[in-house]
Design a protein around this motif. Sequence first.
Motif, short mmCIF file in Angstrom:
data_model
loop_
_atom_site.label_atom_id
_atom_site.label_comp_id
_atom_site.label_asym_id
_atom_site.label_seq_id
_atom_site.Cartn_x
_atom_site.Cartn_y
_atom_site.Cartn_z
N ALA A 233 38.65 43.83 -11.56
CA ALA A 233 37.54 42.91 -11.29
C ALA A 233 36.39 43.10 -12.27
O ALA A 233 35.81 42.12 -12.77
CB ALA A 233 37.03 43.10 -9.85
N LEU A 234 36.05 44.35 -12.59
CA LEU A 234 34.92 44.58 -13.50
C LEU A 234 35.30 44.24 -14.93
O LEU A 234 34.45 43.74 -15.69
CB LEU A 234 34.45 46.03 -13.40
CG LEU A 234 33.14 46.34 -14.13
CD1 LEU A 234 32.00 45.44 -13.64
CD2 LEU A 234 32.75 47.81 -13.96
N LEU A 235 36.56 44.46 -15.34
CA LEU A 235 36.97 44.06 -16.68
C LEU A 235 36.98 42.54 -16.80
O LEU A 235 36.59 41.99 -17.83
CB LEU A 235 38.35 44.63 -17.03
CG LEU A 235 38.30 45.97 -17.77
CD1 LEU A 235 37.92 47.11 -16.82
CD2 LEU A 235 39.64 46.29 -18.42
N ARG A 236 37.42 41.85 -15.74
CA ARG A 236 37.34 40.39 -15.74
C ARG A 236 35.90 39.93 -15.92
O ARG A 236 35.59 39.05 -16.73
CB ARG A 236 37.90 39.84 -14.42
CG ARG A 236 37.87 38.32 -14.30
CD ARG A 236 37.94 37.89 -12.84
NE ARG A 236 36.76 38.31 -12.10
CZ ARG A 236 36.78 38.71 -10.83
NH1 ARG A 236 37.91 38.78 -10.15
NH2 ARG A 236 35.65 39.06 -10.23
N CYS A 237 35.01 40.55 -15.14
CA CYS A 237 33.59 40.19 -15.19
C CYS A 237 33.01 40.46 -16.57
O CYS A 237 32.25 39.64 -17.10
CB CYS A 237 32.83 40.96 -14.12
SG CYS A 237 31.08 40.59 -14.04
N ALA A 238 33.36 41.59 -17.18
CA ALA A 238 32.85 41.92 -18.51
C ALA A 238 33.21 40.83 -19.51
O ALA A 238 32.38 40.42 -20.33
CB ALA A 238 33.40 43.27 -18.96
#
Length: 341
Positions: free
Chosen positions: A191-196
Amino acid sequence: MTDLRHGPIAVLTTAHAIFERTRVTVAPRLRSTVDKLPGGVRDIAGYHFGWCDERGAPAAATPGKMLRPALTLLCAEAVGAHATQAIEPAVAVELVHNFSLVHDDVMDGDALRRSRPTVWSVFGVPMAILTGDALVVLAMEVLADTPSSATKLAVAMRELIEGQFLDLSFERLATVGLDACLAMAGGKTAALLRCACELGAAHGGGSPSAVNALGRFGWHLGLAFQLVDDLLGIWGDPAVTGKPVLADLVAGKKSLPVAAALASGGRGAEQLAELAAAPPEHRDVLAMAALIERLGGRSWAHSVAEAQVHTALACLDEAGVAPAARDDLIALATLVTERDR
């Protein structure tokens, strides 16, 4: 489908250059943001980032890779913008990532990170919790002028927390299904890599379709990253990873290789479940690691990680990214499945 055209040496060289460029671009803003914290909390955060020792004296400890900010800057370049347009979200995602690391070490009882004593083991659990909370507050402050970006980051944080909740919950279960384990990995890491990636593309002025495609690139890359992380958590070299040997099995983690081995069925899976159910002080983690490998958990994780990287690279084709950024994103994606820490 995009091919993995980079040889191992070229990948490593390119990745090192990307991370160094990211550090030069992001680190000054990251440090000036952390400097806004009150003195005591600032020093603890500085210790975590490797800028100072436990007494607050300057230090030069091994920093993190800054993978997430690197992806943020590259995704801005991927849609034709300059990397500097995405410094704020790059700083914000790195702050959130490090909040999760500080709290994760508390929850898992890990005494080492990056070959140094963890924050909680030096300053105590309450101070570690407070410092992690402070990093989240800073991240939202950084994005205060772009509410849509702050909302995206908040959604990713909510998914991260859910993934971490599942991770901890699975430790109490004898077996965990692969689908549930993949969902946990999606929240905890992807989720955080997607957001980044989404934030980098959005701050670079990318079209909605490009932002979406690059977000999916980050999601699949995140799943690959977690699969490799799970492999290193069992079979990684402590001298390289900076974590204790067989750390995930000692902690009772139902990581993806474990879930795959348990899903194989038969007497071997039953034996693994029995070993995993033993109290930590009596758990034979060496036998567990050997059994997980024999049941195919290790090879399954390798193959699925590679498949996730290939799926991620297909998303670059959909996004129509700029050539230079495309090559750099391919190099980072390749590195994810070849890293040793």
